[in-house]
Design a protein around this motif. Structure first.
Motif, PDB file in Angstrom:
ATOM      1  N   ARG A  91       1.128  -1.347  -0.421  1.00  0.00           N
ATOM      2  CA  ARG A  91       0.270  -0.160   0.402  1.00  0.00           C
ATOM      3  C   ARG A  91       1.025   1.177   0.045  1.00  0.00           C
ATOM      4  O   ARG A  91       0.829   1.956  -1.073  1.00  0.00           O
ATOM      5  N   ILE A 141     -12.969   5.420  -0.444  1.00  0.00           N
ATOM      6  CA  ILE A 141     -12.671   4.409  -0.692  1.00  0.00           C
ATOM      7  C   ILE A 141     -11.118   4.931   0.003  1.00  0.00           C
ATOM      8  O   ILE A 141     -10.671   3.643   0.951  1.00  0.00           O
ATOM      9  N   ASN A 146      -7.492   0.412   6.736  1.00  0.00           N
ATOM     10  CA  ASN A 146      -6.547  -0.493   5.902  1.00  0.00           C
ATOM     11  C   ASN A 146      -6.859  -1.994   5.310  1.00  0.00           C
ATOM     12  O   ASN A 146      -7.455  -1.974   4.361  1.00  0.00           O
ATOM     13  N   PHE A 149      -9.987  -1.408   3.298  1.00  0.00           N
ATOM     14  CA  PHE A 149      -9.559  -1.763   2.163  1.00  0.00           C
ATOM     15  C   PHE A 149      -8.958  -2.258   0.997  1.00  0.00           C
ATOM     16  O   PHE A 149      -9.682  -2.550  -0.233  1.00  0.00           O
TER      17      PHE A 149
END
Length: 207
Positions: A91, A141, A146, A149
């Motif tokens: 990420r 979003i 986390n 997502f």
């Protein structure tokens, strides 16, 4: 990044024919790292590609990701949350590059993301299509916790089945379902969309 920059035994982009990726697994890598790579390179590449829109950029980013994972492999293993730590690296790498390039993810620009987030958002498709842009949806979003997502992207944007999402992320299927429900509800509230959940039959009512 040149091959000379990679640590000895780390994946290199110009080797490893037969893997189908830009990563090479040399013989002196830990077996558990090799297994992790083989099991997770698919969703990592797909996650990056859906953000950048091209396989080439996705491979560049994921190559750097696996170098970072390899460098911190011992610490990740001892942390007790290998998948969570690895996904955090993915990420961060993806969103840092998006920030540097000053653009939104490709799945917002190129894809009908609203239709992918069914069923909670599917009935509100018309309202979403009337928005001036999709930036509000992406921002909603991006603001998800986390884990929510991750499962939203893997399940509804990349289309992985729940069982596969659970294996990749390192949680059970029921927990995936929990995060999906919570994530979709957060999006609904954030975007001011109607609640399309069917009301349960009251006493004496027919379903």
């Amino acid at each position: 990044m040149s091959n000379d920059d990679a640590p000895q035994g780390a994946p290199a982009p110009d080797q490893g024919a037969g893997l189908g990726q830009d990563m090479y697994l040399s013989l002196d890598l830990p077996l558990d790292f090799e297994a992790f790579y083989l099991g997770h390179q698919e969703p990592f590449h797909a996650y990056a590609e859906v953000h950048f829109g091209t396989r080439e950029v996705a491979e560049e980013v994921v190559h750097e990701v696996f170098l970072q994972i390899h460098a911190g492999w011992t610490q990740l293993l001892s942390s007790g949350s290998l998948e969570q730590g690895a996904w955090a690296i993915v990420r961060r790498a993806v969103h840092d590059r998006l920030d540097r390039e000053g653009r939104a993810p490709a799945f917002v620009i190129n894809g009908p993301i609203a239709q992918a987030l069914a069923p909670a958002l599917a009935t509100a498709r018309d309202k979403l299509q009337k928005m001036e842009s999709t930036s509000g949806l992406y921002e909603a979003i991006a603001e998800l916790p986390n884990r929510q997502f991750e499962v939203i992207v893997l399940r509804y944007i990349l289309g992985y089945p729940t069982a596969k999402v659970a294996w990749y992320v390192g949680i059970d299927e029921r927990t995936v379902g929990h995060h999906l429900r919570r994530g979709k509800e957060r999006l609904r509230l954030k975007l001011g969309l109607p609640d399309d959940r069917k009301k349960r039959p009251q006493n004496g009512e027919q379903p």
